[in-house]
Scaffold this motif. Structure first.
Motif, PDB file in Angstrom:
ATOM      1  N   GLN A   6       5.566   2.496   9.839  1.00  0.00           N
ATOM      2  CA  GLN A   6       5.847   2.945  11.202  1.00  0.00           C
ATOM      3  C   GLN A   6       6.864   2.029  11.878  1.00  0.00           C
ATOM      4  N   ILE A   7       6.776   0.741  11.641  1.00  0.00           N
ATOM      5  CA  ILE A   7       7.723  -0.210  12.239  1.00  0.00           C
ATOM      6  C   ILE A   7       9.107  -0.051  11.626  1.00  0.00           C
ATOM      7  N   SER A   8       9.161   0.029  10.295  1.00  0.00           N
ATOM      8  CA  SER A   8      10.458   0.093   9.610  1.00  0.00           C
ATOM      9  C   SER A   8      11.095   1.475   9.689  1.00  0.00           C
ATOM     10  N   GLY A   9      10.289   2.500   9.825  1.00  0.00           N
ATOM     11  CA  GLY A   9      10.819   3.863   9.871  1.00  0.00           C
ATOM     12  C   GLY A   9      10.921   4.515   8.513  1.00  0.00           C
ATOM     13  N   GLY A  10      10.358   3.878   7.486  1.00  0.00           N
ATOM     14  CA  GLY A  10      10.400   4.464   6.151  1.00  0.00           C
ATOM     15  C   GLY A  10       9.577   3.676   5.160  1.00  0.00           C
ATOM     16  N   ALA A  11       9.386   4.276   4.007  1.00  0.00           N
ATOM     17  CA  ALA A  11       8.585   3.676   2.944  1.00  0.00           C
ATOM     18  C   ALA A  11       9.400   2.656   2.160  1.00  0.00           C
ATOM     19  N   GLY A  12       8.729   1.637   1.694  1.00  0.00           N
ATOM     20  CA  GLY A  12       9.366   0.676   0.817  1.00  0.00           C
ATOM     21  C   GLY A  12       9.316   1.171  -0.620  1.00  0.00           C
ATOM     22  N   GLN A  13      10.152   0.597  -1.446  1.00  0.00           N
ATOM     23  CA  GLN A  13      10.160   0.948  -2.864  1.00  0.00           C
ATOM     24  C   GLN A  13       9.196   0.013  -3.576  1.00  0.00           C
ATOM     25  N   GLU A  14       8.216   0.581  -4.280  1.00  0.00           N
ATOM     26  CA  GLU A  14       7.244  -0.251  -4.983  1.00  0.00           C
ATOM     27  C   GLU A  14       7.915  -0.878  -6.195  1.00  0.00           C
ATOM     28  N   ILE A  15       7.955  -2.197  -6.241  1.00  0.00           N
ATOM     29  CA  ILE A  15       8.597  -2.903  -7.349  1.00  0.00           C
ATOM     30  C   ILE A  15       7.579  -3.526  -8.286  1.00  0.00           C
ATOM     31  N   ASP A  16       6.352  -3.660  -7.816  1.00  0.00           N
ATOM     32  CA  ASP A  16       5.260  -4.194  -8.619  1.00  0.00           C
ATOM     33  C   ASP A  16       3.975  -3.659  -7.988  1.00  0.00           C
ATOM     34  N   ASN A  17       2.869  -3.862  -8.638  1.00  0.00           N
ATOM     35  CA  ASN A  17       1.599  -3.370  -8.124  1.00  0.00           C
ATOM     36  C   ASN A  17       1.296  -4.011  -6.762  1.00  0.00           C
ATOM     37  N   GLY A  18       1.419  -3.246  -5.678  1.00  0.00           N
ATOM     38  CA  GLY A  18       1.141  -3.738  -4.344  1.00  0.00           C
ATOM     39  C   GLY A  18       2.298  -4.467  -3.676  1.00  0.00           C
ATOM     40  N   THR A  19       3.422  -4.616  -4.364  1.00  0.00           N
ATOM     41  CA  THR A  19       4.595  -5.273  -3.793  1.00  0.00           C
ATOM     42  C   THR A  19       5.675  -4.232  -3.534  1.00  0.00           C
ATOM     43  N   TYR A  20       6.123  -4.179  -2.287  1.00  0.00           N
ATOM     44  CA  TYR A  20       7.124  -3.205  -1.873  1.00  0.00           C
ATOM     45  C   TYR A  20       8.343  -3.939  -1.340  1.00  0.00           C
ATOM     46  N   GLU A  21       9.497  -3.281  -1.470  1.00  0.00           N
ATOM     47  CA  GLU A  21      10.727  -3.879  -0.971  1.00  0.00           C
ATOM     48  C   GLU A  21      11.504  -2.850  -0.168  1.00  0.00           C
ATOM     49  N   TRP A  22      11.979  -3.280   0.994  1.00  0.00           N
ATOM     50  CA  TRP A  22      12.832  -2.464   1.849  1.00  0.00           C
ATOM     51  C   TRP A  22      14.231  -3.053   1.809  1.00  0.00           C
ATOM     52  N   ASN A  23      15.241  -2.210   1.694  1.00  0.00           N
ATOM     53  CA  ASN A  23      16.622  -2.664   1.770  1.00  0.00           C
ATOM     54  C   ASN A  23      16.969  -3.028   3.206  1.00  0.00           C
ATOM     55  N   ASP A  24      17.940  -3.922   3.353  1.00  0.00           N
ATOM     56  CA  ASP A  24      18.488  -4.261   4.652  1.00  0.00           C
ATOM     57  C   ASP A  24      19.328  -3.076   5.116  1.00  0.00           C
ATOM     58  N   GLU A  25      19.078  -2.583   6.311  1.00  0.00           N
ATOM     59  CA  GLU A  25      19.774  -1.370   6.757  1.00  0.00           C
ATOM     60  C   GLU A  25      21.192  -1.618   7.236  1.00  0.00           C
ATOM     61  N   ILE A  26      21.585  -2.855   7.388  1.00  0.00           N
ATOM     62  CA  ILE A  26      22.910  -3.116   7.941  1.00  0.00           C
ATOM     63  C   ILE A  26      23.927  -3.455   6.849  1.00  0.00           C
ATOM     64  N   LEU A  27      23.719  -4.534   6.126  1.00  0.00           N
ATOM     65  CA  LEU A  27      24.717  -4.974   5.149  1.00  0.00           C
ATOM     66  C   LEU A  27      24.316  -4.767   3.690  1.00  0.00           C
ATOM     67  N   LEU A  28      23.076  -4.450   3.440  1.00  0.00           N
ATOM     68  CA  LEU A  28      22.554  -4.278   2.075  1.00  0.00           C
ATOM     69  C   LEU A  28      22.720  -5.545   1.228  1.00  0.00           C
ATOM     70  N   THR A  29      22.719  -6.706   1.878  1.00  0.00           N
ATOM     71  CA  THR A  29      22.874  -7.961   1.144  1.00  0.00           C
ATOM     72  C   THR A  29      21.553  -8.706   0.995  1.00  0.00           C
ATOM     73  N   LYS A  30      20.475  -8.112   1.506  1.00  0.00           N
ATOM     74  CA  LYS A  30      19.157  -8.724   1.332  1.00  0.00           C
ATOM     75  C   LYS A  30      18.100  -7.637   1.316  1.00  0.00           C
ATOM     76  N   GLY A  31      16.943  -8.023   0.823  1.00  0.00           N
ATOM     77  CA  GLY A  31      15.808  -7.118   0.795  1.00  0.00           C
ATOM     78  C   GLY A  31      14.625  -7.792   1.457  1.00  0.00           C
TER      79      GLY A  31
END
Length: 112
Positions: A63-88
């Motif tokens: 709800q805060i981010s406005g979207g789902a994270g990508q599950e990269i491991d069991n229980g670990t999710y990653e969201w891309n940086d919406e501005i520069l895409l230089t960090k997660g």
């Protein structure tokens, strides 16, 4: 098509329609993402990352981010940086509770 065949066909169509409606209504994450004006709003930014606190549920983070994270491991999710895409933004959940958050720097992913 006889009368019985028509009723069978109609019943199957109604069951499929009902199943699709139930599935669509239950997916809160999809509703959150579809409420965004722009596609990039489903990613996270620094301000949203600071709002996220340990102890929050996955749905509260979505709800805060406005979207789902990508599950990269069991229980670990990653969201891309919406501005520069230089960090997660990597968040670890245990039993649907946020227990760890970190910023992951990326090099060479930006096309800008």
């Amino acid at each position: 098509m006889n009368k019985r065949g028509f009723y069978v066909f109609l019943s199957i169509c109604l069951v499929m329609l009902l199943a699709m409606l139930i599935t669509a209504c239950q997916d809160e994450v999809l509703e959150i993402e579809e409420s965004n004006t722009y596609a990039w709003q489903k990613y996270m930014n620094d301000k949203e990352f600071e709002e996220v606190k340990e102890g929050m549920s996955y749905l509260e983070v979505v709800q805060i981010s406005g979207g789902a994270g990508q599950e990269i491991d069991n229980g670990t999710y990653e969201w891309n940086d919406e501005i520069l895409l230089t960090k997660g933004y990597r968040l670890k959940f245990e039993d649907d509770v946020l227990v760890k958050k970190e910023v992951v720097e990326r090099k060479g992913n930006s096309k800008r």
